[in-house]
Scaffold this motif. Structure first.
Motif, PDB file in Angstrom:
ATOM      1  N   ASP A  27       0.596  -1.380  -0.169  1.00  0.00           N
ATOM      2  CA  ASP A  27       0.048  -0.221   0.165  1.00  0.00           C
ATOM      3  C   ASP A  27       1.222   1.519   0.045  1.00  0.00           C
ATOM      4  N   LYS A  28       2.685   0.802  -0.112  1.00  0.00           N
ATOM      5  CA  LYS A  28       3.130   2.532  -0.138  1.00  0.00           C
ATOM      6  C   LYS A  28       4.890   2.210   0.023  1.00  0.00           C
ATOM      7  N   LYS A  29       5.216   2.616  -1.354  1.00  0.00           N
ATOM      8  CA  LYS A  29       6.399   2.676  -1.096  1.00  0.00           C
ATOM      9  C   LYS A  29       7.243   4.442  -1.091  1.00  0.00           C
ATOM     10  N   GLY A  36      17.292   3.995   2.991  1.00  0.00           N
ATOM     11  CA  GLY A  36      17.194   3.356   2.089  1.00  0.00           C
ATOM     12  C   GLY A  36      15.832   3.240   1.809  1.00  0.00           C
ATOM     13  N   TYR A  37      15.314   2.191   0.870  1.00  0.00           N
ATOM     14  CA  TYR A  37      13.879   2.431   0.760  1.00  0.00           C
ATOM     15  C   TYR A  37      13.561   1.311   0.931  1.00  0.00           C
ATOM     16  N   LYS A  58      17.250  -0.732  -4.751  1.00  0.00           N
ATOM     17  CA  LYS A  58      16.452   0.130  -5.117  1.00  0.00           C
ATOM     18  C   LYS A  58      15.945  -0.423  -6.085  1.00  0.00           C
ATOM     19  N   THR A  59      17.080  -1.869  -7.129  1.00  0.00           N
ATOM     20  CA  THR A  59      16.035  -2.587  -7.978  1.00  0.00           C
ATOM     21  C   THR A  59      15.005  -3.367  -7.929  1.00  0.00           C
ATOM     22  N   GLU A  60      15.442  -3.636  -6.011  1.00  0.00           N
ATOM     23  CA  GLU A  60      13.604  -4.331  -5.786  1.00  0.00           C
ATOM     24  C   GLU A  60      12.694  -3.588  -5.597  1.00  0.00           C
ATOM     25  N   LEU A  61      12.748  -2.014  -5.489  1.00  0.00           N
ATOM     26  CA  LEU A  61      11.967  -1.516  -5.518  1.00  0.00           C
ATOM     27  C   LEU A  61      11.079  -0.742  -6.871  1.00  0.00           C
ATOM     28  N   GLU A  62      12.210  -0.863  -7.803  1.00  0.00           N
ATOM     29  CA  GLU A  62      11.239  -1.068  -8.906  1.00  0.00           C
ATOM     30  C   GLU A  62      10.781  -1.725  -9.255  1.00  0.00           C
ATOM     31  N   LYS A  63      10.539  -2.975  -8.788  1.00  0.00           N
ATOM     32  CA  LYS A  63      10.286  -4.397  -9.423  1.00  0.00           C
ATOM     33  C   LYS A  63       8.510  -4.544  -8.719  1.00  0.00           C
ATOM     34  N   VAL A  64       8.459  -3.484  -7.682  1.00  0.00           N
ATOM     35  CA  VAL A  64       7.267  -3.819  -6.924  1.00  0.00           C
ATOM     36  C   VAL A  64       6.338  -2.448  -6.815  1.00  0.00           C
ATOM     37  N   ASN A  65       4.902  -2.654  -7.294  1.00  0.00           N
ATOM     38  CA  ASN A  65       4.157  -1.177  -7.572  1.00  0.00           C
ATOM     39  C   ASN A  65       3.112  -1.705  -6.039  1.00  0.00           C
ATOM     40  N   VAL A  66       2.922  -0.333  -6.099  1.00  0.00           N
ATOM     41  CA  VAL A  66       1.537  -0.271  -4.808  1.00  0.00           C
ATOM     42  C   VAL A  66       0.353  -1.332  -6.080  1.00  0.00           C
ATOM     43  N   GLY A  67      -0.507  -2.112  -4.196  1.00  0.00           N
ATOM     44  CA  GLY A  67      -1.516  -2.730  -5.409  1.00  0.00           C
ATOM     45  C   GLY A  67      -0.919  -4.305  -5.692  1.00  0.00           C
ATOM     46  N   ASP A  68       0.457  -4.188  -5.630  1.00  0.00           N
ATOM     47  CA  ASP A  68       0.415  -6.033  -6.298  1.00  0.00           C
ATOM     48  C   ASP A  68       0.379  -6.239  -5.044  1.00  0.00           C
ATOM     49  N   LYS A  69       0.077  -7.862  -4.842  1.00  0.00           N
ATOM     50  CA  LYS A  69      -0.122  -8.925  -3.933  1.00  0.00           C
ATOM     51  C   LYS A  69       0.471 -10.010  -3.886  1.00  0.00           C
ATOM     52  N   PHE A  70       1.568 -10.332  -3.052  1.00  0.00           N
ATOM     53  CA  PHE A  70       2.086 -11.368  -2.610  1.00  0.00           C
ATOM     54  C   PHE A  70       1.957 -12.158  -1.338  1.00  0.00           C
TER      55      PHE A  70
END
Length: 92
Positions: A27-29, A36-37, A58-70
């Motif tokens: 729900d937030k980045k 850090g991130y 930073k690389t991991e952060l760029e691969k996920v978005n708000v709303g993604d489910k895990f």
């Protein structure tokens, strides 16, 4: 500092002893200067809402978005102890 180390090991121990899984939603980045991130995520256990925070590079952060489910692993004894599993993305 000592409390932080104790808390980390308590959480890790709980997650290893009685792990359960559920689905969490990012729900937030955000980033904190010189720290850090991070992402915040929400999940639900038996109708109760919980949230967690995870530090990323930073690389991991760029691969996920708000709303993604895990998948999220949490402690059956203490559901506030959790860990999001980025290798287990839930496709929409």
């Amino acid at each position: 500092m000592t409390y932080g180390i104790y808390s980390h090991y308590s959480k890790k121990n709980e997650l290893e002893k009685v792990p359960e899984t559920t689905i969490g939603t990012i729900d937030k980045k955000y980033s904190i200067i010189s720290r850090g991130y991070y992402i915040n995520y929400n999940y639900e256990v038996d109708g109760q809402k919980y949230s967690g925070t995870e530090k990323l590079n930073k690389t991991e952060l760029e691969k996920v978005n708000v709303g993604d489910k895990f998948k999220v692993t949490y402690s059956e004894n203490n559901p506030k102890y959790s860990e999001i599993l980025f290798e287990n993305r839930i496709e929409k």
